[in-house]
Scaffold this motif. Structure first.
Motif, PDB file in Angstrom:
ATOM      1  N   ALA A   1       0.840  -1.205   0.000  1.00 42.84           N
ATOM      2  CA  ALA A   1       0.000   0.000   0.000  1.00 42.84           C
ATOM      3  C   ALA A   1       0.872   1.251   0.000  1.00 42.84           C
ATOM      4  CB  ALA A   1      -0.903   0.001   1.234  1.00 42.84           C
ATOM      5  N   PRO A   2       0.390   2.329  -0.605  1.00 47.13           N
ATOM      6  CA  PRO A   2       1.131   3.590  -0.573  1.00 47.13           C
ATOM      7  C   PRO A   2       1.315   4.145   0.845  1.00 47.13           C
ATOM      8  CG  PRO A   2      -0.588   3.658  -2.253  1.00 47.13           C
ATOM      9  CD  PRO A   2      -0.796   2.413  -1.448  1.00 47.13           C
ATOM     10  N   ALA A   3       0.421   3.735   1.759  1.00 51.09           N
ATOM     11  CA  ALA A   3       0.549   4.122   3.165  1.00 51.09           C
ATOM     12  C   ALA A   3      -0.113   3.046   4.017  1.00 51.09           C
ATOM     13  CB  ALA A   3      -0.103   5.466   3.438  1.00 51.09           C
ATOM     14  N   TYR A   4       0.556   2.692   5.117  1.00 47.64           N
ATOM     15  CA  TYR A   4       0.050   1.699   6.052  1.00 47.64           C
ATOM     16  C   TYR A   4       0.593   2.035   7.432  1.00 47.64           C
ATOM     17  CZ  TYR A   4      -0.177  -2.628   8.742  1.00 47.64           C
ATOM     18  OH  TYR A   4      -0.410  -3.533   9.731  1.00 47.64           O
ATOM     19  N   GLY A   5      -0.258   1.926   8.447  1.00 45.91           N
ATOM     20  CA  GLY A   5       0.183   2.125   9.817  1.00 45.91           C
ATOM     21  C   GLY A   5      -0.767   1.455  10.791  1.00 45.91           C
ATOM     22  N   MET A   6      -0.270   1.202  12.009  1.00 45.95           N
ATOM     23  CA  MET A   6      -1.080   0.571  13.041  1.00 45.95           C
ATOM     24  C   MET A   6      -0.820   1.274  14.363  1.00 45.95           C
ATOM     25  SD  MET A   6      -0.949  -3.374  14.512  1.00 45.95           S
ATOM     26  CE  MET A   6      -1.180  -4.103  12.915  1.00 45.95           C
ATOM     27  N   LEU A   7      -1.896   1.499  15.121  1.00 39.51           N
ATOM     28  CA  LEU A   7      -1.759   2.097  16.445  1.00 39.51           C
ATOM     29  C   LEU A   7      -2.814   1.549  17.384  1.00 39.51           C
ATOM     30  CD1 LEU A   7      -4.209   4.360  16.874  1.00 39.51           C
ATOM     31  CD2 LEU A   7      -2.805   5.647  15.296  1.00 39.51           C
ATOM     32  N   LYS A   8      -2.514   1.676  18.677  1.00 40.48           N
ATOM     33  CA  LYS A   8      -3.485   1.325  19.715  1.00 40.48           C
ATOM     34  C   LYS A   8      -3.905   2.635  20.344  1.00 40.48           C
ATOM     35  CE  LYS A   8      -3.961  -1.821  23.618  1.00 40.48           C
ATOM     36  NZ  LYS A   8      -3.252  -2.828  24.419  1.00 40.48           N
ATOM     37  N   ASP A   9      -5.186   2.963  20.223  1.00 35.67           N
ATOM     38  CA  ASP A   9      -5.633   4.267  20.718  1.00 35.67           C
ATOM     39  C   ASP A   9      -5.728   4.303  22.238  1.00 35.67           C
ATOM     40  OD1 ASP A   9      -8.176   3.312  21.548  1.00 35.67           O
ATOM     41  OD2 ASP A   9      -9.208   4.090  19.787  1.00 35.67           O
ATOM     42  N   ARG A  10      -6.029   5.459  22.778  1.00 35.50           N
ATOM     43  CA  ARG A  10      -6.030   5.624  24.227  1.00 35.50           C
ATOM     44  C   ARG A  10      -7.128   4.817  24.921  1.00 35.50           C
ATOM     45  NH1 ARG A  10      -7.860  11.439  22.898  1.00 35.50           N
ATOM     46  NH2 ARG A  10     -10.097  11.329  23.199  1.00 35.50           N
ATOM     47  N   PHE A  11      -8.043   4.225  24.123  1.00 35.64           N
ATOM     48  CA  PHE A  11      -9.104   3.394  24.679  1.00 35.64           C
ATOM     49  C   PHE A  11      -8.785   1.907  24.550  1.00 35.64           C
ATOM     50  CE2 PHE A  11     -10.991   7.329  23.060  1.00 35.64           C
ATOM     51  CZ  PHE A  11     -11.443   7.857  24.264  1.00 35.64           C
ATOM     52  N   GLY A  12      -7.603   1.590  23.993  1.00 34.48           N
ATOM     53  CA  GLY A  12      -7.186   0.207  23.843  1.00 34.48           C
ATOM     54  C   GLY A  12      -7.600  -0.452  22.539  1.00 34.48           C
ATOM     55  N   VAL A  13      -8.199   0.313  21.626  1.00 38.04           N
ATOM     56  CA  VAL A  13      -8.622  -0.225  20.328  1.00 38.04           C
ATOM     57  C   VAL A  13      -7.448  -0.146  19.359  1.00 38.04           C
ATOM     58  CG1 VAL A  13     -10.208   0.057  18.381  1.00 38.04           C
ATOM     59  CG2 VAL A  13     -11.008   0.470  20.728  1.00 38.04           C
ATOM     60  N   VAL A  14      -7.174  -1.257  18.646  1.00 38.48           N
ATOM     61  CA  VAL A  14      -6.102  -1.283  17.660  1.00 38.48           C
ATOM     62  C   VAL A  14      -6.692  -0.941  16.292  1.00 38.48           C
ATOM     63  CG1 VAL A  14      -4.315  -2.665  16.554  1.00 38.48           C
ATOM     64  CG2 VAL A  14      -4.802  -2.972  18.987  1.00 38.48           C
ATOM     65  N   TRP A  15      -6.088   0.068  15.661  1.00 39.92           N
ATOM     66  CA  TRP A  15      -6.519   0.561  14.352  1.00 39.92           C
ATOM     67  C   TRP A  15      -5.423   0.290  13.328  1.00 39.92           C
ATOM     68  CZ3 TRP A  15     -11.184   3.225  13.611  1.00 39.92           C
ATOM     69  CH2 TRP A  15     -11.883   3.555  14.777  1.00 39.92           C
ATOM     70  N   VAL A  16      -5.836  -0.173  12.151  1.00 36.59           N
ATOM     71  CA  VAL A  16      -4.948  -0.334  11.004  1.00 36.59           C
ATOM     72  C   VAL A  16      -5.473   0.619   9.934  1.00 36.59           C
ATOM     73  CG1 VAL A  16      -4.119  -1.901   9.211  1.00 36.59           C
ATOM     74  CG2 VAL A  16      -4.503  -2.749  11.524  1.00 36.59           C
ATOM     75  N   LEU A  17      -4.633   1.538   9.502  1.00 34.03           N
ATOM     76  CA  LEU A  17      -5.029   2.487   8.456  1.00 34.03           C
ATOM     77  C   LEU A  17      -4.160   2.256   7.240  1.00 34.03           C
ATOM     78  CD1 LEU A  17      -5.664   3.910  11.304  1.00 34.03           C
ATOM     79  CD2 LEU A  17      -5.888   5.957   9.937  1.00 34.03           C
ATOM     80  N   ASP A  18      -4.796   2.242   6.064  1.00 32.62           N
ATOM     81  CA  ASP A  18      -4.025   2.105   4.839  1.00 32.62           C
ATOM     82  C   ASP A  18      -4.763   2.729   3.670  1.00 32.62           C
ATOM     83  OD1 ASP A  18      -5.945   0.142   4.286  1.00 32.62           O
ATOM     84  OD2 ASP A  18      -4.509  -1.432   3.898  1.00 32.62           O
ATOM     85  N   VAL A  19      -4.049   2.803   2.569  1.00 26.57           N
ATOM     86  CA  VAL A  19      -4.574   3.363   1.334  1.00 26.57           C
ATOM     87  C   VAL A  19      -4.763   2.218   0.345  1.00 26.57           C
ATOM     88  CG1 VAL A  19      -4.076   4.930  -0.602  1.00 26.57           C
ATOM     89  CG2 VAL A  19      -3.433   5.563   1.731  1.00 26.57           C
ATOM     90  N   VAL A  20      -5.881   2.222  -0.342  1.00 23.94           N
ATOM     91  CA  VAL A  20      -6.152   1.213  -1.346  1.00 23.94           C
ATOM     92  C   VAL A  20      -4.975   1.179  -2.316  1.00 23.94           C
ATOM     93  CG1 VAL A  20      -7.659   0.551  -3.252  1.00 23.94           C
ATOM     94  CG2 VAL A  20      -8.635   1.563  -1.169  1.00 23.94           C
ATOM     95  N   GLY A  21      -4.452   0.008  -2.559  1.00 21.37           N
ATOM     96  CA  GLY A  21      -3.329  -0.135  -3.486  1.00 21.37           C
ATOM     97  C   GLY A  21      -3.375  -1.487  -4.155  1.00 21.37           C
TER      98      GLY A  21
END
Length: 140
Positions: free
Chosen positions: A116-136
Motif C-alpha cells: 500500500a502507498p501508506a500503512y500504519g497501526m496504532l493502539k488508541d487511548r481506549f485500547g482499540v487497535v486501528w490499522v489504516l491504509d490506502v487502497v493499493g
C-alpha cells in the motif's frame, strides 16, 4: 473521497480456515496473500500462513484476517481483532492518522509498505487497535 471500515480478525495459524468458513456462511470471494507470496517470511513455519486475507460478498459482508507471526505476542481473547480503515489517498489517511494518534501507542508508523502507498497501526487511548491504509494494488 471514500473511507470504509472493516473488522480485521487475528489468528495464530487458523486465518485461512476461518476465512473459508466465513465464505461458506456468507458467500463472496476469498482473497489470500501468504507471507511467502509477499516475500515477508521471517519464520519458515509461517511461509504459507495468511499475511492478508479477506472475504467480501455482494450482500455487503466483508471481513479481513491474518495469522499473527510467532515473534509477536498473541492472546486470542485480548488481540482478536483490529478496526481497519481504508482510504483512497495518502492525504486522507494521514489526516485520520494524525487525529487518532492523540494519546495512542504507535505499533507501526504510518508510511509506505510493499502492499500500500501508506500503512500504519496504532493502539488508541481506549485500547482499540486501528490499522489504516490506502487502497493499493498488490504487485506480488
Amino acid at each position: 473521497m471514500s473511507v470504509t471500515t472493516t473488522t480485521h480478525l487475528n489468528f495464530r495459524g487458523d486465518a485461512r480456515a476461518a476465512l473459508e468458513f466465513y465464505r461458506s456462511v456468507f458467500g463472496g470471494e476469498l482473497a489470500v496473500i501468504t507471507y511467502q507470496d509477499a516475500q515477508s517470511v521471517q519464520d519458515p513455519s509461517e511461509a504459507e500462513q495468511v499475511m492478508w486475507g479477506q472475504v467480501i460478498a455482494d450482500n455487503g459482508f466483508h471481513v479481513m484476517a491474518y495469522d499473527v507471526p510467532v515473534r509477536l505476542d498473541y492472546d486470542q481473547g485480548e488481540k482478536s481483532c483490529f478496526v481497519s480503515v481504508r482510504g483512497e489517498t495518502v492525504e486522507e489517511i494521514t489526516a485520520f492518522w494524525e487525529r487518532l494518534t492523540e494519546g495512542s501507542t504507535v505499533v507501526q508508523p504510518l508510511g509506505p509498505s510493499g502492499w500500500a502507498p501508506a500503512y500504519g497501526m496504532l493502539k488508541d487511548r481506549f485500547g482499540v487497535v486501528w490499522v489504516l491504509d490506502v487502497v493499493g494494488d498488490y504487485a506480488g
